[in-house]
Design an enzyme around this catalytic site. Structure first.
Site, PDB file in Angstrom:
ATOM      1  N   ARG A  30     129.675 -26.922 -13.064  1.00 20.49           N
ATOM      2  CA  ARG A  30     128.324 -27.034 -13.623  1.00 20.49           C
ATOM      3  C   ARG A  30     127.474 -27.986 -12.792  1.00 20.49           C
ATOM      4  O   ARG A  30     126.286 -27.715 -12.554  1.00 20.49           O
ATOM      5  CB  ARG A  30     128.397 -27.522 -15.069  1.00 20.49           C
ATOM      6  CG  ARG A  30     127.031 -27.722 -15.695  1.00 20.49           C
ATOM      7  CD  ARG A  30     127.112 -28.168 -17.135  1.00 20.49           C
ATOM      8  NE  ARG A  30     125.770 -28.336 -17.696  1.00 20.49           N
ATOM      9  CZ  ARG A  30     125.519 -28.560 -18.976  1.00 20.49           C
ATOM     10  NH1 ARG A  30     126.504 -28.663 -19.838  1.00 20.49           N
ATOM     11  NH2 ARG A  30     124.270 -28.698 -19.397  1.00 20.49           N
TER      12      ARG A  30
ATOM     13  N   ASN B 127     128.713 -18.906 -21.955  1.00 24.02           N
ATOM     14  CA  ASN B 127     127.516 -18.615 -21.167  1.00 24.02           C
ATOM     15  C   ASN B 127     127.856 -18.055 -19.786  1.00 24.02           C
ATOM     16  O   ASN B 127     128.924 -18.341 -19.251  1.00 24.02           O
ATOM     17  CB  ASN B 127     126.694 -19.897 -20.999  1.00 24.02           C
ATOM     18  CG  ASN B 127     125.890 -20.231 -22.229  1.00 24.02           C
ATOM     19  OD1 ASN B 127     125.319 -19.353 -22.848  1.00 24.02           O
ATOM     20  ND2 ASN B 127     125.850 -21.506 -22.592  1.00 24.02           N
TER      21      ASN B 127
ATOM     22  N   CYS C 252     124.771 -17.302 -29.901  1.00 20.53           N
ATOM     23  CA  CYS C 252     124.134 -18.495 -29.351  1.00 20.53           C
ATOM     24  C   CYS C 252     123.604 -19.307 -30.523  1.00 20.53           C
ATOM     25  O   CYS C 252     123.260 -18.741 -31.569  1.00 20.53           O
ATOM     26  CB  CYS C 252     122.987 -18.097 -28.421  1.00 20.53           C
ATOM     27  SG  CYS C 252     122.099 -19.501 -27.679  1.00 20.53           S
TER      28      CYS C 252
ATOM     29  N   HIS D  55     118.778 -16.867 -24.111  1.00 21.26           N
ATOM     30  CA  HIS D  55     118.062 -17.909 -23.383  1.00 21.26           C
ATOM     31  C   HIS D  55     116.743 -17.401 -22.810  1.00 21.26           C
ATOM     32  O   HIS D  55     116.218 -17.971 -21.847  1.00 21.26           O
ATOM     33  CB  HIS D  55     118.935 -18.520 -22.284  1.00 21.26           C
ATOM     34  CG  HIS D  55     120.042 -19.358 -22.841  1.00 21.26           C
ATOM     35  ND1 HIS D  55     120.944 -20.049 -22.036  1.00 21.26           N
ATOM     36  CD2 HIS D  55     120.423 -19.631 -24.115  1.00 21.26           C
ATOM     37  CE1 HIS D  55     121.814 -20.693 -22.804  1.00 21.26           C
ATOM     38  NE2 HIS D  55     121.506 -20.446 -24.071  1.00 21.26           N
TER      39      HIS D  55
ATOM     40  N   TYR E 102     114.252 -22.636 -23.036  1.00 24.27           N
ATOM     41  CA  TYR E 102     114.595 -22.144 -21.702  1.00 24.27           C
ATOM     42  C   TYR E 102     113.404 -21.494 -21.009  1.00 24.27           C
ATOM     43  O   TYR E 102     113.438 -21.281 -19.792  1.00 24.27           O
ATOM     44  CB  TYR E 102     115.751 -21.153 -21.781  1.00 24.27           C
ATOM     45  CG  TYR E 102     117.078 -21.810 -22.070  1.00 24.27           C
ATOM     46  CD1 TYR E 102     117.912 -22.210 -21.037  1.00 24.27           C
ATOM     47  CD2 TYR E 102     117.484 -22.063 -23.375  1.00 24.27           C
ATOM     48  CE1 TYR E 102     119.120 -22.842 -21.294  1.00 24.27           C
ATOM     49  CE2 TYR E 102     118.683 -22.693 -23.642  1.00 24.27           C
ATOM     50  CZ  TYR E 102     119.494 -23.080 -22.610  1.00 24.27           C
ATOM     51  OH  TYR E 102     120.692 -23.709 -22.871  1.00 24.27           O
TER      52      TYR E 102
END
Length: 437
Positions: A90, A144, A164, A194, A244
Site C-alpha cells: 500500500r 479492495n 463497502c 468508491h 473518493y
C-alpha cells in the site's frame, strides 16, 4: 452457523467481532474461523476476539488457523478482507504515482490498478477452493478494489456479493443530522464502488420523501467536511459525492497535498503496530477507541446485515434496510451492495458491477430500479467502468500492454507519457506479485 474470515488477522477484525457479538440475534454464529497466514497478527487478534465474545456472553467458538482449506470447510459464508502485499505494498501504491504527478491511492488511479493486479488472481484462487470445498457458501467481498474484485468473482460464476462501508457510514451520518434512527434513512446511493453519489436521502423507505435538499441547506458545512469537498461544490451539484470523488474533482490539489504529508499507508502502519500491541493485552476485552481511526466504520453492521440476508437469519439493520424484516422472507432486506448491473443503469453493460441499493435474499442481490442518472455522473461512471473492464483483463491475462491500456483508460491518468512511466513503475514495484512479469 459457521462463518470464515479470510484475512482474519487484519486489525479491522475486532470491529467485525464486536458486531457479531452485539448482533447475535440477527446472525447467530456458532463457529467463527479467522484465517490468516501471518500468525504474528492472527494470534493477538484471535485472543482479543475470544475476549470480546466472552465479555458479551456470546457462546460462539472462535477458531484461528493458517490453513485456508480447513478454515473454509463447512462455512456457510466466507468473508474476504485480505490485503495482498500488506501495508508495504500500500505504501508503494500511494507513493510512486506521485512521481508522475498522479494521485497515489490504494483503490483508484494507478495505485488502485496495482492492487487489482495483485489481488484478483489470489481472490479467484480462494473462491475456487471455496467452491470445491463448499459450493453452497456465499462469498462476501470486502477486499479492495471491491468493484473489480467482485466483478472477477461474479464473472467466474461464484456466489458473491461485494460490500463497502461507504453507504452505511453516510446513512449513519445523515441519521445523526436528522436525529432519527438509521433504519429510517434510505439512500439513493448510485455509481461504482468508491465512485458514488447520494442522489436522494429518503425517510421511511425507498419511496419516502427526499430530505437531501434540507440536509444540504441546514448541514451543508458538516456534510462537506465529512466527504472532504468544498461546500459550494455540493450546493452546485445538489447531491453528495463520495469522498473518493475528491480525487476526480480536485485532482491537482490532492496531488499537491499528498506531496506535503506522510502517506495514509504510513499512518495506518503506525496505527496497526499500536493496535496489535493493544490486542496482545490480556486485559483488553473490547475494541479500542483507536480502531475508529483505522477506517471501516460500521463495517460490522453492514457485514452482519448482508450475511443475515443471504443466509436467511434474524432481522436486518443495514444501510437502507427496513428493520425487522426476515432475511429470506417475502419482504427482502434492502441494502447497498456491489453486484451485476443487469440493466439497472441503462448506459452500462449488464456485466458491469455497480454499487446500488438492492433487494437481498437467500437467492442473492437484485438492484432496485434506479432513478435517472444525470450526464455529469453517468459520464464518469461510464468512463471508470471502461477502465475497470480493462483492469480486470490485465489482472486475468497480464502483460505490459494491457496494464498500459488500462492506465490510458483511467480518467486520473489518460496521458500516454504518464501511462508509460506509470506502467514501468507499477511492474517494477509489484514484480513479486505478478506471475507474468
Amino acid at each position: 452457523m459457521r462463518l470464515a474470515v479470510v484475512g482474519g488477522g487484519s486489525t479491522y477484525t475486532p470491529e467485525l467481532i464486536d458486531g457479531f457479538a452485539r448482533l447475535r440475534d440477527t446472525l447467530p454464529v456458532s463457529e467463527l474461523v479467522l484465517i490468516d497466514p501471518a500468525t504474528d497478527r492472527l494470534e493477538p487478534v484471535g485472543g482479543l476476539a475470544r475476549r470480546i465474545f466472552a465479555k458479551q456472553d456470546h457462546g460462539g467458538e472462535i477458531i484461528t488457523t493458517t490453513d485456508l482449506d480447513a478454515g473454509i470447510a463447512g462455512a456457510d459464508a466466507v468473508l474476504l478482507q485480505l490485503r495482498v502485499g500488506g501495508q508495504a505494498a500500500r505504501q508503494q501504491d500511494e507513493t510512486w504515482p506521485l512521481e508522475c504527478g498522479c494521485v497515489g491511492q490504494e483503490t483508484t488511479g494507478a495505485g488502485g490498478l496495482a492492487k487489482a493486479l495483485r489481488t484478483v488472481p489470489v481472490v479467484l484462487n480462494i473462491a475456487e477452493r471455496v467452491r470445491r470445498t463448499n459450493p453452497d457458501a456465499w462469498i462476501i467481498d470486502f477486499t479492495n478494489p471491491v468493484g473489480i474484485v467482485t466483478r472477477a468473482l461474479l464473472k467466474e460464476g461464484h456466489k458473491a456479493v461485494g460490500l463497502c462501508n461507504a453507504a452505511i457510514h453516510m446513512q449513519r451520518t445523515f441519521a445523526s443530522l436528522l436525529e432519527v434512527r438509521p433504519e429510517e434513512v434510505h439512500l439513493d446511493h448510485y455509481g461504482l464502488n468508491h465512485l458514488t453519489w447520494e442522489l436522494a436521502v429518503r425517510l421511511g423507505g425507498p419511496d419516502g420523501p427526499d430530505v437531501l435538499p434540507r440536509l444540504l441547506e441546514e448541514h451543508g458545512d458538516s456534510i462537506a467536511k465529512t466527504v472532504r469537498l468544498p461546500r459550494p461544490l455540493l450546493d452546485r451539484l445538489g447531491v453528495v459525492p463520495s469522498s473518493y470523488l475528491r480525487y476526480y474533482y480536485g485532482h491537482d490539489e490532492v496531488v499537491e497535498e499528498m506531496g506535503t504529508r506522510p502517506s495514509r499507508a504510513a499512518e495506518v502502519a503506525a496505527m496497526e503496530r499500536e493496535l496489535l500491541e493493544m490486542y496482545s493485552d490480556p486485559a483488553l476485552a473490547e475494541k479500542p477507541a483507536l480502531l475508529g481511526k483505522r477506517g471501516g466504520a460500521f463495517y460490522s453492521e453492514a457485514a452482519v446485515a448482508l450475511a443475515a440476508s443471504l443466509l436467511g437469519t434474524g432481522t436486518q439493520a443495514g444501510a437502507g434496510t427496513d428493520s425487522g424484516r426476515p432475511g429470506q422472507g417475502a419482504s427482502p432486506s434492502v441494502q447497498v451492495v456491489n453486484t451485476f448491473n443487469d440493466g439497472t443503469l441503462p448506459f452500462l453493460p449488464d456485466d458491469a458491477v455497480i454499487e446500488v441499493p438492492a433487494a437481498v435474499t437467500g437467492a442473492g442481490a437484485v438492484p432496485l430500479p434506479a432513478p435517472a442518472i444525470g450526464p455529469l455522473q453517468a459520464g464518469l461512471i461510464s468512463h471508470v467502468t471502461a477502465y475497470e473492464d480493462l483492469a480486470l483483463d490485465a489482472a486475468l491475462r497480464g502483460g505490459r500492454d494491457r496494464v498500459w491500456t488500462a492506465l490510458m483508460a483511467h480518467p486520473l491518468v489518460g496521458q500516454h507519457r504518464d501511462a508509460e512511466a506509470l506502467t514501468d513503475r507499477l511492474i517494477a514495484h509489484n514484480r513479486e506479485h505478478l506471475a507474468w512479469a
